[in-house]
Scaffold this motif. Structure first.
Motif, PDB file in Angstrom:
ATOM      1  N   UNK A  13    -109.004 -24.284  40.835  1.00  0.00           N
ATOM      2  CA  UNK A  13    -107.757 -24.319  40.778  1.00  0.00           C
ATOM      3  C   UNK A  13    -108.054 -25.738  42.307  1.00  0.00           C
ATOM      4  N   UNK A  14    -109.556 -25.832  42.821  1.00  0.00           N
ATOM      5  CA  UNK A  14    -108.867 -26.475  43.807  1.00  0.00           C
ATOM      6  C   UNK A  14    -109.310 -27.862  43.841  1.00  0.00           C
ATOM      7  N   UNK A  15    -108.391 -28.643  44.794  1.00  0.00           N
ATOM      8  CA  UNK A  15    -108.501 -29.655  44.801  1.00  0.00           C
ATOM      9  C   UNK A  15    -108.190 -30.327  43.497  1.00  0.00           C
ATOM     10  N   UNK A  16    -107.390 -30.016  42.532  1.00  0.00           N
ATOM     11  CA  UNK A  16    -106.783 -30.760  41.228  1.00  0.00           C
ATOM     12  C   UNK A  16    -106.408 -31.685  41.131  1.00  0.00           C
ATOM     13  N   UNK A  18    -107.431 -34.545  43.426  1.00  0.00           N
ATOM     14  CA  UNK A  18    -108.025 -34.872  44.085  1.00  0.00           C
ATOM     15  C   UNK A  18    -109.243 -35.739  42.911  1.00  0.00           C
ATOM     16  N   UNK A  19    -109.384 -33.534  42.326  1.00  0.00           N
ATOM     17  CA  UNK A  19    -110.560 -34.499  41.110  1.00  0.00           C
ATOM     18  C   UNK A  19    -110.284 -34.511  39.446  1.00  0.00           C
ATOM     19  N   UNK A  20    -108.879 -34.659  39.635  1.00  0.00           N
ATOM     20  CA  UNK A  20    -107.754 -35.098  38.691  1.00  0.00           C
ATOM     21  C   UNK A  20    -108.519 -36.663  37.834  1.00  0.00           C
ATOM     22  N   UNK A 145     -95.539 -29.824  42.233  1.00  0.00           N
ATOM     23  CA  UNK A 145     -95.992 -28.648  42.560  1.00  0.00           C
ATOM     24  C   UNK A 145     -97.566 -28.927  43.515  1.00  0.00           C
ATOM     25  N   UNK A 146     -97.412 -28.589  45.157  1.00  0.00           N
ATOM     26  CA  UNK A 146     -98.493 -28.632  46.043  1.00  0.00           C
ATOM     27  C   UNK A 146     -99.347 -28.663  44.760  1.00  0.00           C
ATOM     28  N   UNK A 147    -100.340 -29.912  45.004  1.00  0.00           N
ATOM     29  CA  UNK A 147    -101.910 -29.123  44.722  1.00  0.00           C
ATOM     30  C   UNK A 147    -101.994 -29.649  43.303  1.00  0.00           C
ATOM     31  N   UNK A 148    -100.742 -30.705  42.876  1.00  0.00           N
ATOM     32  CA  UNK A 148    -101.006 -31.450  41.309  1.00  0.00           C
ATOM     33  C   UNK A 148    -100.511 -32.936  41.715  1.00  0.00           C
ATOM     34  N   UNK A 258    -107.904 -27.612  33.182  1.00  0.00           N
ATOM     35  CA  UNK A 258    -108.960 -27.427  31.648  1.00  0.00           C
ATOM     36  C   UNK A 258    -109.751 -29.048  31.329  1.00  0.00           C
ATOM     37  N   UNK A 259    -108.279 -30.110  31.568  1.00  0.00           N
ATOM     38  CA  UNK A 259    -109.132 -31.141  31.864  1.00  0.00           C
ATOM     39  C   UNK A 259    -110.156 -31.518  32.667  1.00  0.00           C
ATOM     40  N   UNK A 260    -109.552 -31.650  34.143  1.00  0.00           N
ATOM     41  CA  UNK A 260    -110.903 -31.762  35.480  1.00  0.00           C
ATOM     42  C   UNK A 260    -112.394 -30.523  34.672  1.00  0.00           C
ATOM     43  N   UNK A 261    -112.118 -29.227  34.061  1.00  0.00           N
ATOM     44  CA  UNK A 261    -113.735 -29.167  34.245  1.00  0.00           C
ATOM     45  C   UNK A 261    -113.985 -29.620  32.298  1.00  0.00           C
TER      46      UNK A 261
END
Length: 301
Positions: A13-16, A18-20, A145-148, A258-261
């Protein structure tokens, strides 16, 4: 993926935000991934394709255009009569039939879809013919939401008592199919809950109700706010479907993770399904072959 100082679950869940890999997420993006990860990759990441038409999306697009124009005319103090609405629909849908005949099995199939559109307009005008909305096709963009990453949506229609008081609002999304959604769909789908989250994030209040409007069968499926972001559908036999905005945020976070992974691993797998694959552009054009060619038809699903 391993990151120093974090266990695998925390790293997930870290930096989702930025990683999206897309600047924002939408219901369509997440729902496409849930339906078929490969379709998500081909649609949103390949750079080669855009979401494509079929006879259902063509009908929906033509009807949405008519309903949007009718609402805007009422807001502006004008009017789009039912006759004018049907004329506009005729022009658009007949043009589509001529330009994209491949989307219809035959002339009878085109006529069936056309008649469905006329029925939808007639039923829509029985409900909304002289009802001025607060907004039509209202855009929402921002974090829920925070982090999204931020979420982007266009809500088809918003009715209510006060354009500044979101707690009076009824959010409507048009569905132009022949039947209302079943309980399984209402239980699993998160489109309406996402809309509620976006309204709350921007206005600090949950809307009074959210609903799917089905003009073809002239049915409305309405979920009413019970408090604290919990909604319950009206006029259902037990067990009545409920949804929670906070639970939906958790599900959205899971889906984005899941998408990021999948992106970071380079693994967007196809998800064979009899109905969705049959109408899928990528399957129809040979860009995805999820079935065992040694078996016949849909027996291999």
């Amino acid at each position: 993926m391993k990151m120093l100082g974090y266990n695998s679950q925390e790293a997930r869940y870290l930096n989702l935000e930025k990683r999206y890999m897309i600047p924002y997420f939408s219901y369509s993006q997440l729902n496409t991934f849930i339906t078929c990860p490969l379709s998500f990759q081909l649609t949103y990441l390949s750079g080669k394709f855009t979401p494509t038409d079929n006879k259902y999306t063509l009908l929906g697009s033509a009807l949405h255009d008519v309903f949007e124009l009718q609402g805007k005319q009422l807001i502006a103090g004008g009017e789009l009569t039912k006759g004018q609405a049907i004329k506009r629909f005729n022009q658009q849908f007949i043009k589509v039939g001529k330009e994209k005949p491949q989307h219809f099995a035959d002339k009878d199939d085109f006529i069936k879809m056309y008649q469905k559109g006329i029925t939808a307009i007639e039923n829509y005008y029985e409900i909304y013919g002289d009802v001025k909305p607060l907004f039509v096709e209202k855009k929402f963009f921002g974090k829920v939401a925070e982090g999204l990453p931020p979420a982007k949506s266009y809500i088809d229609r918003i009715d209510g008592d006060d354009p500044q008081d979101a707690s009076t609002w009824i959010l409507s999304d048009y569905k132009t199919g022949s039947s209302p959604k079943d309980k399984s769909y209402l239980r699993e789908d998160f489109q309406l809950a996402l809309y509620c989250a976006q309204v709350f994030a921007q206005y600090g209040a949950y809307p009074k109700a959210v609903q799917f409007v089905h003009p073809v069968p002239q049915k409305t499926q309405t979920a009413v706010h019970q408090g604290n972001g919990v909604y319950k559908f009206k006029n259902q036999r037990e067990p009545v479907v409920e949804f929670s905005v906070s639970d939906t945020i958790i599900r959205i976070r899971e889906t984005i993770a899941d998408i990021v992974e999948a992106y970071e691993k380079g693994e967007f797998q196809e998800k064979p399904h009899a109905f969705t694959c049959k109408s899928c552009f990528f399957y129809q054009n040979g860009l995805c072959q999820p079935f065992d060619e040694q078996q016949q038809g849909w027996a291999n699903i």
